[in-house]
Design an enzyme around this catalytic site. Structure first.
Site, PDB file in Angstrom:
ATOM      1  N   ASP A  26      -4.536   1.720   8.717  1.00  0.00           N
ATOM      2  CA  ASP A  26      -4.301   2.885   9.541  1.00  0.00           C
ATOM      3  C   ASP A  26      -5.109   4.049   8.952  1.00  0.00           C
ATOM      4  O   ASP A  26      -5.511   4.004   7.783  1.00  0.00           O
ATOM      5  CB  ASP A  26      -2.809   3.217   9.566  1.00  0.00           C
ATOM      6  CG  ASP A  26      -2.483   4.368  10.482  1.00  0.00           C
ATOM      7  OD1 ASP A  26      -2.969   4.374  11.622  1.00  0.00           O
ATOM      8  OD2 ASP A  26      -1.749   5.270  10.047  1.00  0.00           O
ATOM      9  N   ASP A  28      -4.705   8.057   9.950  1.00  0.00           N
ATOM     10  CA  ASP A  28      -3.922   9.266   9.707  1.00  0.00           C
ATOM     11  C   ASP A  28      -2.761   8.970   8.767  1.00  0.00           C
ATOM     12  O   ASP A  28      -1.910   8.122   9.057  1.00  0.00           O
ATOM     13  CB  ASP A  28      -3.369   9.808  11.032  1.00  0.00           C
ATOM     14  CG  ASP A  28      -4.463  10.304  11.953  1.00  0.00           C
ATOM     15  OD1 ASP A  28      -5.172  11.240  11.569  1.00  0.00           O
ATOM     16  OD2 ASP A  28      -4.606   9.745  13.055  1.00  0.00           O
ATOM     17  N   ASP A 225       1.340   3.898   6.990  1.00  0.00           N
ATOM     18  CA  ASP A 225       2.316   4.856   6.480  1.00  0.00           C
ATOM     19  C   ASP A 225       3.525   4.994   7.385  1.00  0.00           C
ATOM     20  O   ASP A 225       4.467   5.699   7.032  1.00  0.00           O
ATOM     21  CB  ASP A 225       1.669   6.231   6.310  1.00  0.00           C
ATOM     22  CG  ASP A 225       1.330   6.870   7.656  1.00  0.00           C
ATOM     23  OD1 ASP A 225       0.671   6.197   8.478  1.00  0.00           O
ATOM     24  OD2 ASP A 225       1.734   8.030   7.890  1.00  0.00           O
TER      25      ASP A 225
END
Length: 343
Positions: A26, A28, A225
């Site tokens: 991922d 961001d 995250d």
């Protein structure tokens, strides 16, 4: 589909970069936040790549094109080609192309990433409900997206035009904190129309399919995250995952996670790719040990004793919480135990 319930993070005697052929990363909250590289990301990714791990960047953010994302990563010191970037715009464009005739017009509520992905699939992006679209697609358009774009979507949907969304992440991390994501914008249209979109992005299967088709990964590791997108997406795709604590998820959320949100591994940041993962062991007294820590589930709260590396304490607590929670999330108070770890 039947699968065992994860009750503790797994250990790995090899570094994760050696144990998996491809990292599905991922962006961001993992690689960057607000456009700036997260601490240790650049050097960790360089070392993983040098060790033979293929790096692919998988983002629910449909705003930018793969070329733009690759250019940004390269500017940060992470050499990347556009072919190594997979976006939810690409996943939703494929989904639409499978359901409408080639060459169809698609009303776009979002940014350039969506338009480029639609053209790649032989579809024509349009701007108005009056352009006779065969579909409406909504993706993150950034903070400057005009309110009138939502009205265009509503006009078309009210006429029976099928509605698609790149993703439904309610929030997105940035340099100044957590901001509304595409999911918040989708809610505006849902409330106004009463309709439900077909969604392509993480954690749903269309995104995982797009990722595997484009990367050819045989033993991938999802790195993210967010529990409700990255980790659940790995769960749905039946692949392993690494949660890093550089984005939106904190220790209490990890401990309370239901099975579909429980990562295979937990680490502080992308340096986790370069190391093995310590084993969490159980004892006869119901305790779970990792490093110098022992965690237990008490009657009302999680208990932690010992000393050592912070992440080892969190891993031990995960085992105690996930075992106590079973197929539900753990509801025990974790505040005091996490405070001992400074989390």
């Amino acid at each position: 589909m039947s699968r065992s319930v994860r009750t503790r993070p797994e250990g790995s005697g090899r570094t994760l970069g050696e144990a998996y052929d491809t990292a599905l990363l991922d962006l961001d909250g993992v690689v960057y936040a607000g456009g700036n590289a997260i601490d240790h990301a650049v050097e960790s990714l360089a070392a993983a790549r040098a060790g033979g791990m293929h790096l692919a960047y998988v983002t629910n953010n449909a705003l930018r094109t793969p070329d733009a994302v690759a250019e940004h990563l390269t500017e940060l010191g992470i050499p990347t080609g556009a072919d190594d970037v997979i976006t939810s715009a690409q996943a939703v464009a494929r989904l639409i192309a499978e359901q409408v005739p080639s060459g169809s017009r698609v009303l776009v509520i979002g940014g350039e990433g969506l338009r480029v992905a639609l053209r790649e699939r032989g579809l024509e992006p349009v701007e108005s409900a009056e352009d006779d679209p065969a579909a409406v697609v909504q993706g993150f358009g950034g903070p400057e997206l005009p309110w009138g774009r939502f009205a265009e979507a509503c006009y078309a949907i009210a006429r029976g035009v099928p509605w698609y969304a790149s993703n439904t992440d309610l929030t997105i991390p940035g340099a100044r904190g957590i901001a509304p994501g595409n999911g918040a914008a989708v809610e505006v249209v849902r409330i106004a129309t009463g309709a439900e979109p077909q969604v392509a992005g993480k954690p749903l299967p269309p995104m995982h399919r797009e990722t595997i088709l484009r990367t050819g990964a045989r033993r991938p590791l999802v790195v993210g995250d967010r529990l409700d997108t990255d980790i659940e997406g790995a769960f749905n795709g039946e692949v392993d995952s690494l949660l890093v604590l550089t984005g939106v998820t904190d220790g209490a959320q990890v401990l309370a996670a239901p099975p579909r949100h429980r990562p295979t591994y937990v680490d502080a940041d992308l340096r986790g790719l370069l190391s093995g993962q310590p084993e969490v062991t159980g004892d006869a007294d119901g305790g779970f040990r990792c490093g110098g820590w022992t965690a237990r589930a008490g009657a009302e709260r999680l208990e932690l004793e010992g000393e050592g590396a912070v992440l080892d304490g969190l891993r031990a607590l995960c085992a105690a919480a996930w075992t106590a929670g079973g197929e539900e999330g753990c509801a025990l108070d974790s505040g005091k135990a996490l405070a001992r770890l400074g989390l």
